[in-house]
Motif scaffolding. Sequence first.
Motif, PDB file in Angstrom:
ATOM      1  N   ILE A 170       1.003  -1.280   0.175  1.00 63.46           N
ATOM      2  CA  ILE A 170       0.057  -0.006   0.123  1.00 63.46           C
ATOM      3  C   ILE A 170       1.053   1.280  -0.029  1.00 63.46           C
ATOM      4  CG2 ILE A 170      -1.706   1.368   1.308  1.00 63.46           C
ATOM      5  CD1 ILE A 170      -2.918  -1.451   2.153  1.00 63.46           C
ATOM      6  N   GLY A 171       1.767   1.296   0.977  1.00 63.88           N
ATOM      7  CA  GLY A 171       2.817   2.502   0.982  1.00 63.88           C
ATOM      8  C   GLY A 171       3.689   2.611  -0.537  1.00 63.88           C
ATOM      9  N   SER A 172       3.919   1.425  -1.121  1.00 64.86           N
ATOM     10  CA  SER A 172       4.594   1.839  -2.452  1.00 64.86           C
ATOM     11  C   SER A 172       3.546   2.154  -3.632  1.00 64.86           C
ATOM     12  CB  SER A 172       4.735   0.331  -3.210  1.00 64.86           C
ATOM     13  OG  SER A 172       5.831  -0.293  -2.437  1.00 64.86           O
ATOM     14  N   LEU A 173       2.174   1.706  -3.463  1.00 66.26           N
ATOM     15  CA  LEU A 173       1.007   2.333  -4.193  1.00 66.26           C
ATOM     16  C   LEU A 173       0.895   3.836  -4.194  1.00 66.26           C
ATOM     17  CD1 LEU A 173      -1.365  -0.642  -4.708  1.00 66.26           C
ATOM     18  CD2 LEU A 173       0.377   0.140  -6.303  1.00 66.26           C
ATOM     19  N   ILE A 174       0.806   4.315  -2.881  1.00 61.87           N
ATOM     20  CA  ILE A 174       0.857   5.644  -2.390  1.00 61.87           C
ATOM     21  C   ILE A 174       1.954   6.506  -2.850  1.00 61.87           C
ATOM     22  CG2 ILE A 174       0.683   7.364  -0.483  1.00 61.87           C
ATOM     23  CD1 ILE A 174      -1.038   5.137   0.870  1.00 61.87           C
ATOM     24  N   THR A 175       3.326   5.950  -2.959  1.00 63.98           N
ATOM     25  CA  THR A 175       4.193   6.608  -3.263  1.00 63.98           C
ATOM     26  C   THR A 175       4.184   6.815  -4.896  1.00 63.98           C
ATOM     27  OG1 THR A 175       5.619   5.411  -1.701  1.00 63.98           O
ATOM     28  CG2 THR A 175       6.544   6.679  -3.535  1.00 63.98           C
ATOM     29  N   PHE A 176       3.493   5.622  -5.503  1.00 68.17           N
ATOM     30  CA  PHE A 176       3.311   5.766  -7.082  1.00 68.17           C
ATOM     31  C   PHE A 176       2.355   6.903  -7.361  1.00 68.17           C
ATOM     32  CE2 PHE A 176      -0.108   4.702  -9.930  1.00 68.17           C
ATOM     33  CZ  PHE A 176       0.542   4.582 -10.945  1.00 68.17           C
ATOM     34  N   PHE A 177       1.179   6.881  -6.299  1.00 70.20           N
ATOM     35  CA  PHE A 177       0.190   7.685  -6.703  1.00 70.20           C
ATOM     36  C   PHE A 177       0.590   9.145  -6.396  1.00 70.20           C
ATOM     37  CE2 PHE A 177      -4.271   9.308  -6.035  1.00 70.20           C
ATOM     38  CZ  PHE A 177      -4.627   9.152  -7.322  1.00 70.20           C
ATOM     39  N   VAL A 178       1.399   9.520  -5.513  1.00 73.05           N
ATOM     40  CA  VAL A 178       1.821  10.701  -5.115  1.00 73.05           C
ATOM     41  C   VAL A 178       2.927  11.405  -6.134  1.00 73.05           C
ATOM     42  CG1 VAL A 178       3.205  12.377  -3.735  1.00 73.05           C
ATOM     43  CG2 VAL A 178       1.543  10.721  -2.698  1.00 73.05           C
ATOM     44  N   ALA A 179       3.672  10.508  -6.838  1.00 69.49           N
ATOM     45  CA  ALA A 179       4.726  10.797  -7.911  1.00 69.49           C
ATOM     46  C   ALA A 179       3.750  11.005  -9.019  1.00 69.49           C
ATOM     47  CB  ALA A 179       5.566   9.738  -8.273  1.00 69.49           C
ATOM     48  N   TYR A 180       2.571  10.356  -9.104  1.00 71.32           N
ATOM     49  CA  TYR A 180       1.917  10.581 -10.528  1.00 71.32           C
ATOM     50  C   TYR A 180       1.177  11.981 -10.556  1.00 71.32           C
ATOM     51  CZ  TYR A 180      -1.687   9.102 -13.757  1.00 71.32           C
ATOM     52  OH  TYR A 180      -2.695   8.912 -14.892  1.00 71.32           O
ATOM     53  N   MET A 181       0.628  12.201  -9.281  1.00 68.51           N
ATOM     54  CA  MET A 181      -0.009  13.485  -9.191  1.00 68.51           C
ATOM     55  C   MET A 181       0.653  14.839  -9.368  1.00 68.51           C
ATOM     56  SD  MET A 181      -3.067  12.566  -6.568  1.00 68.51           S
ATOM     57  CE  MET A 181      -3.783  14.245  -6.372  1.00 68.51           C
ATOM     58  N   LEU A 182       1.899  14.290  -8.828  1.00 67.30           N
ATOM     59  CA  LEU A 182       3.081  15.414  -8.784  1.00 67.30           C
ATOM     60  C   LEU A 182       3.398  15.874 -10.131  1.00 67.30           C
ATOM     61  CD1 LEU A 182       5.213  15.163  -5.593  1.00 67.30           C
ATOM     62  CD2 LEU A 182       3.618  16.797  -5.931  1.00 67.30           C
ATOM     63  N   VAL A 183       3.830  14.781 -10.830  1.00 67.12           N
ATOM     64  CA  VAL A 183       4.350  15.133 -12.325  1.00 67.12           C
ATOM     65  C   VAL A 183       3.285  15.413 -13.187  1.00 67.12           C
ATOM     66  CG1 VAL A 183       3.990  12.670 -13.615  1.00 67.12           C
ATOM     67  CG2 VAL A 183       6.001  13.920 -13.933  1.00 67.12           C
ATOM     68  N   LEU A 184       1.995  15.177 -13.003  1.00 66.82           N
ATOM     69  CA  LEU A 184       1.036  15.954 -13.818  1.00 66.82           C
ATOM     70  C   LEU A 184       0.765  17.179 -13.464  1.00 66.82           C
ATOM     71  CD1 LEU A 184      -1.817  12.879 -13.756  1.00 66.82           C
ATOM     72  CD2 LEU A 184      -0.436  13.624 -15.638  1.00 66.82           C
ATOM     73  N   SER A 185       1.371  17.787 -12.395  1.00 66.03           N
ATOM     74  CA  SER A 185       1.214  19.074 -12.098  1.00 66.03           C
ATOM     75  C   SER A 185       1.900  20.003 -12.953  1.00 66.03           C
ATOM     76  CB  SER A 185       1.248  19.544 -10.663  1.00 66.03           C
ATOM     77  OG  SER A 185       2.822  19.365 -10.555  1.00 66.03           O
ATOM     78  N   TRP A 186       2.941  19.565 -13.812  1.00 68.54           N
ATOM     79  CA  TRP A 186       3.661  20.347 -14.628  1.00 68.54           C
ATOM     80  C   TRP A 186       3.791  19.678 -16.177  1.00 68.54           C
ATOM     81  CZ3 TRP A 186       6.620  18.248 -10.536  1.00 68.54           C
ATOM     82  CH2 TRP A 186       7.635  17.352 -10.785  1.00 68.54           C
ATOM     83  N   ALA A 187       3.766  17.940 -16.100  1.00 71.14           N
ATOM     84  CA  ALA A 187       3.866  17.377 -17.430  1.00 71.14           C
ATOM     85  C   ALA A 187       2.548  16.973 -18.073  1.00 71.14           C
ATOM     86  CB  ALA A 187       4.804  16.241 -17.142  1.00 71.14           C
ATOM     87  N   ASP A 188       2.661  16.961 -19.214  1.00 70.02           N
ATOM     88  CA  ASP A 188       1.377  16.622 -20.098  1.00 70.02           C
ATOM     89  C   ASP A 188       0.902  15.166 -19.824  1.00 70.02           C
ATOM     90  OD1 ASP A 188       1.293  19.057 -21.300  1.00 70.02           O
ATOM     91  OD2 ASP A 188       2.081  18.237 -23.291  1.00 70.02           O
ATOM     92  N   TYR A 189      -0.321  15.062 -19.720  1.00 65.03           N
ATOM     93  CA  TYR A 189      -0.764  13.575 -19.262  1.00 65.03           C
ATOM     94  C   TYR A 189      -0.347  12.614 -20.452  1.00 65.03           C
ATOM     95  CZ  TYR A 189      -4.396  10.067 -18.990  1.00 65.03           C
ATOM     96  OH  TYR A 189      -4.860   8.758 -18.648  1.00 65.03           O
TER      97      TYR A 189
END
Lengths: 138, 124
Positions: free
Chosen positions: A64-83
């Motif tokens: 679950i911790g790994s998946l949360i890390t994935f999700f946070v990285a995903y949301m952060l990168v989407l804040s500047w990079a194109d989907y």
Amino acid sequence: MKPSARLHFKTYLLISLMVIFGPLGNVLLGKGMKRIGPASTETLAQALDLLSRVLTSGTIWLGIGSLITFFVAYMLVLSWADYSYVQPASAAAYGMVALLAHFLLREVVTPTRWIGVMVICLGVLVVGYTPPRTTEPR
Amino acid sequence: MREIFLYLLIIGAGTGGELCVARAMKVVGEVKDFRPSALLRLVPRVLRVPWIWVGLTLMGTAFFSLLAVLSMENVSLVVPVTALSYAAGALGGKFFLREQVTPRRWAGVLLVCVGVALVVVGRR
């Protein structure tokens, strides 16, 4: 470091985190659930027992911790990079899952299955290189 | 049979959940300010949209279905099969969110489906 180089660096860093931690999370969940055994939820008591075993498993919480890390990285990168730039990276995750399952869980991945995983990666890449927005903003 | 039902829940509830969250976020509107304080102010606005609650419930259902199926099957089978959510997503995007799914995107979805079929057939 120039601003554009820094932007590239942090984008690659976060996409690498996504490609590592998403599959790792799934593999850890798989390992944890295999240890718990086949889920049987025919009675309420069985379901509650299963839930307590799931919630007290260290491997599941690591997953679950790994998946949360994935999700946070995903949301952060989407804040500047194109989907449409980030999404094709999720294709690599299917290959990574097969690799991790093979090397960490000693699962047998047959040649047909490797080909299937590669075709899925290709399909996800093709989906990714389509326009990310086809509706008018409201 | 039970596994097929669980796969349907992972794909159906997972994709349904993501579509509901996407719909909720379209009701909220485009997020332009990514400062932590602005994101915190966004949370109550998001939570007031009923679609988000439907979405979170469905995504929770999909997560527990994933755990159940992982207790029975190998990760190297389960995760590739869940890629069928790309097909469910394309269908949902077209009919639920009225997005235009391009032929190229359908081609990608078809490739994903072929890949999943190979992964399922590729058991020992």
